[in-house]
Design a protein around this motif. Structure first.
Motif, PDB file in Angstrom:
ATOM      1  N   GLN A 105      21.366  16.854  34.447  1.00 27.54           N
ATOM      2  CA  GLN A 105      22.502  16.040  34.830  1.00 27.54           C
ATOM      3  C   GLN A 105      22.912  16.392  36.260  1.00 27.54           C
ATOM      4  OE1 GLN A 105      25.657  16.029  31.855  1.00 27.54           O
ATOM      5  NE2 GLN A 105      24.134  16.229  30.233  1.00 27.54           N
ATOM      6  N   PHE A 106      23.106  15.372  37.069  1.00 27.40           N
ATOM      7  CA  PHE A 106      23.522  15.530  38.452  1.00 27.40           C
ATOM      8  C   PHE A 106      24.986  15.108  38.552  1.00 27.40           C
ATOM      9  CE2 PHE A 106      19.441  16.362  40.448  1.00 27.40           C
ATOM     10  CZ  PHE A 106      18.555  15.925  39.470  1.00 27.40           C
ATOM     11  N   PHE A 107      25.790  15.999  39.100  1.00 27.50           N
ATOM     12  CA  PHE A 107      27.231  15.794  39.104  1.00 27.50           C
ATOM     13  C   PHE A 107      27.724  15.229  40.430  1.00 27.50           C
ATOM     14  CE2 PHE A 107      29.026  17.591  35.236  1.00 27.50           C
ATOM     15  CZ  PHE A 107      27.923  18.221  34.699  1.00 27.50           C
ATOM     16  N   GLY A 108      28.733  14.384  40.332  1.00 24.80           N
ATOM     17  CA  GLY A 108      29.457  13.937  41.507  1.00 24.80           C
ATOM     18  C   GLY A 108      30.490  14.965  41.921  1.00 24.80           C
ATOM     19  N   PRO A 109      31.180  14.719  43.055  1.00 28.67           N
ATOM     20  CA  PRO A 109      32.160  15.679  43.586  1.00 28.67           C
ATOM     21  C   PRO A 109      33.472  15.684  42.817  1.00 28.67           C
ATOM     22  CG  PRO A 109      32.064  13.749  44.975  1.00 28.67           C
ATOM     23  CD  PRO A 109      30.986  13.580  43.950  1.00 28.67           C
ATOM     24  N   GLY A 110      33.685  14.681  41.983  1.00 31.39           N
ATOM     25  CA  GLY A 110      34.895  14.651  41.172  1.00 31.39           C
ATOM     26  C   GLY A 110      36.047  13.885  41.801  1.00 31.39           C
TER      27      GLY A 110
ATOM     28  N   ASN B  41      35.684  23.257  46.248  1.00 30.57           N
ATOM     29  CA  ASN B  41      35.744  21.862  46.669  1.00 30.57           C
ATOM     30  C   ASN B  41      34.368  21.194  46.730  1.00 30.57           C
ATOM     31  OD1 ASN B  41      38.617  21.973  47.075  1.00 30.57           O
ATOM     32  ND2 ASN B  41      38.205  23.118  48.951  1.00 30.57           N
ATOM     33  N   LYS B  42      33.450  21.707  45.960  1.00 31.98           N
ATOM     34  CA  LYS B  42      32.111  21.115  45.888  1.00 31.98           C
ATOM     35  C   LYS B  42      31.809  20.747  44.428  1.00 31.98           C
ATOM     36  CE  LYS B  42      30.768  21.747  50.218  1.00 31.98           C
ATOM     37  NZ  LYS B  42      29.856  22.858  50.552  1.00 31.98           N
ATOM     38  N   GLY B  43      30.782  19.926  44.249  1.00 33.88           N
ATOM     39  CA  GLY B  43      30.377  19.542  42.907  1.00 33.88           C
ATOM     40  C   GLY B  43      29.591  20.636  42.205  1.00 33.88           C
ATOM     41  N   ALA B  86      29.659  33.611  46.713  1.00 28.91           N
ATOM     42  CA  ALA B  86      31.019  33.542  46.174  1.00 28.91           C
ATOM     43  C   ALA B  86      31.301  32.133  45.688  1.00 28.91           C
ATOM     44  CB  ALA B  86      32.020  33.946  47.246  1.00 28.91           C
ATOM     45  N   ALA B  87      31.588  32.020  44.389  1.00 30.49           N
ATOM     46  CA  ALA B  87      31.756  30.705  43.752  1.00 30.49           C
ATOM     47  C   ALA B  87      32.124  30.941  42.294  1.00 30.49           C
ATOM     48  CB  ALA B  87      30.463  29.899  43.836  1.00 30.49           C
ATOM     49  N   GLU B  88      32.294  29.837  41.562  1.00 33.58           N
ATOM     50  CA  GLU B  88      32.492  29.950  40.120  1.00 33.58           C
ATOM     51  C   GLU B  88      31.190  29.569  39.422  1.00 33.58           C
ATOM     52  OE1 GLU B  88      36.023  28.117  38.548  1.00 33.58           O
ATOM     53  OE2 GLU B  88      35.954  29.539  36.864  1.00 33.58           O
ATOM     54  N   TYR B  89      30.835  30.335  38.418  1.00 32.36           N
ATOM     55  CA  TYR B  89      29.577  30.165  37.699  1.00 32.36           C
ATOM     56  C   TYR B  89      29.860  29.829  36.244  1.00 32.36           C
ATOM     57  CZ  TYR B  89      27.360  32.093  41.822  1.00 32.36           C
ATOM     58  OH  TYR B  89      26.936  32.285  43.116  1.00 32.36           O
ATOM     59  N   PHE B  90      29.164  28.827  35.754  1.00 35.29           N
ATOM     60  CA  PHE B  90      29.359  28.365  34.383  1.00 35.29           C
ATOM     61  C   PHE B  90      28.063  28.513  33.588  1.00 35.29           C
ATOM     62  CE2 PHE B  90      33.538  26.558  34.700  1.00 35.29           C
ATOM     63  CZ  PHE B  90      33.667  26.228  36.034  1.00 35.29           C
TER      64      PHE B  90
END
Lengths: 116, 114
Positions: A105-110, B41-43, B86-90
């Motif tokens: 799945q490719f996500f948009g920026p929201g 602020n990124k996807g 540095a970022a959030e990881y899921f």
């Protein structure tokens, strides 16, 4: 090539108003997903479209939420009578559907929605 | 039902030191597991995926993860952290139904100190 795009990037609305969020998937991707990212609930699935099949709406939190996908491409997520708890980032993703264990799945920026 | 648990909400490392982000999964079948990264602020971006081939999975930017069925774990590692990590990881598991919808962990915020 172009990725998934979403508009608007930010939306501020007053409680009780309706809002529409738009998603343009990657061209040729038949599967489209909406997710919501909020402080209290984390990232959660909302709805899934695949081709002309009936959508999987199992993640929609209430009947104020609805979504359409016209012509198998662009999708619109509509929230009626917005509430403050609807404030979140709404993410759209698309994927090809091919045989195999998983289709990326490719996500948009929201779209960041703020309900005042 | 499938689920993933990320054991740390925040991890802080020094630049050049190893990174370990922990994830445990719960699934009644052989799961498809993923790590996604979200920079400010990124996807969301896919780092790597496990789909029952090799148990050691290599991803982008030097990250890798090992699927351990006996421990129901899928920890993410990197030998040497960079400031740009540095970022959030899921940690994520794919639903076993026809939709392939993703079920996300609560996320781990990685800070990298100079």
């Amino acid at each position: 090539g172009a990725g998934v795009s979403q508009s608007p990037s930010n939306k501020v609305t007053e409680k009780g108003k309706d809002v529409e969020l738009r998603c343009d998937p990657i061209s040729g991707h038949t599967a489209l997903y909406w997710y919501r990212q909020s402080l209290g609930q984390g990232l959660e699935f909302l709805i899934y479209f695949q081709g002309n099949s009936a959508p999987d709406k199992s993640g929609l939190p209430s009947d104020r939420f609805s979504a359409e996908r016209t012509g198998g491409s662009v999708s619109t997520l509509t929230i009626q009578r917005t509430q403050q708890e609807d404030s979140a980032v709404y993410l759209c993703a698309s994927s090809l559907v091919i045989s195999g264990p998983y289709n990326e799945q490719f996500f948009g920026p929201g779209t960041r929605l703020t309900v005042l | 039902a499938q689920s993933v648990t990320q054991l740390d909400s925040h991890v802080s490392v020094s630049e050049g030191t190893p990174v370990l982000l922990r994830c445990n999964y719960s699934s009644s079948y052989s799961p498809s597991l993923f790590w996604y990264v979200q920079h400010p602020n990124k996807g969301l971006q896919l780092l790597l995926k496990y789909t029952s081939a090799a148990t050691l999975v290599k991803g982008i930017n030097g990250f890798e993860a090992e699927f351990k069925k006996s421990e129901t774990s899928f920890h993410l590692t990197k030998p040497s952290a960079h400031m740009s990590d540095a970022a959030e990881y899921f940690c994520v598991v794919s639903d076993e139904g026809a939709t392939n919808k993703l079920i996300f962990g609560t996320g781990t915020l990685l800070a990298v100190q100079p």
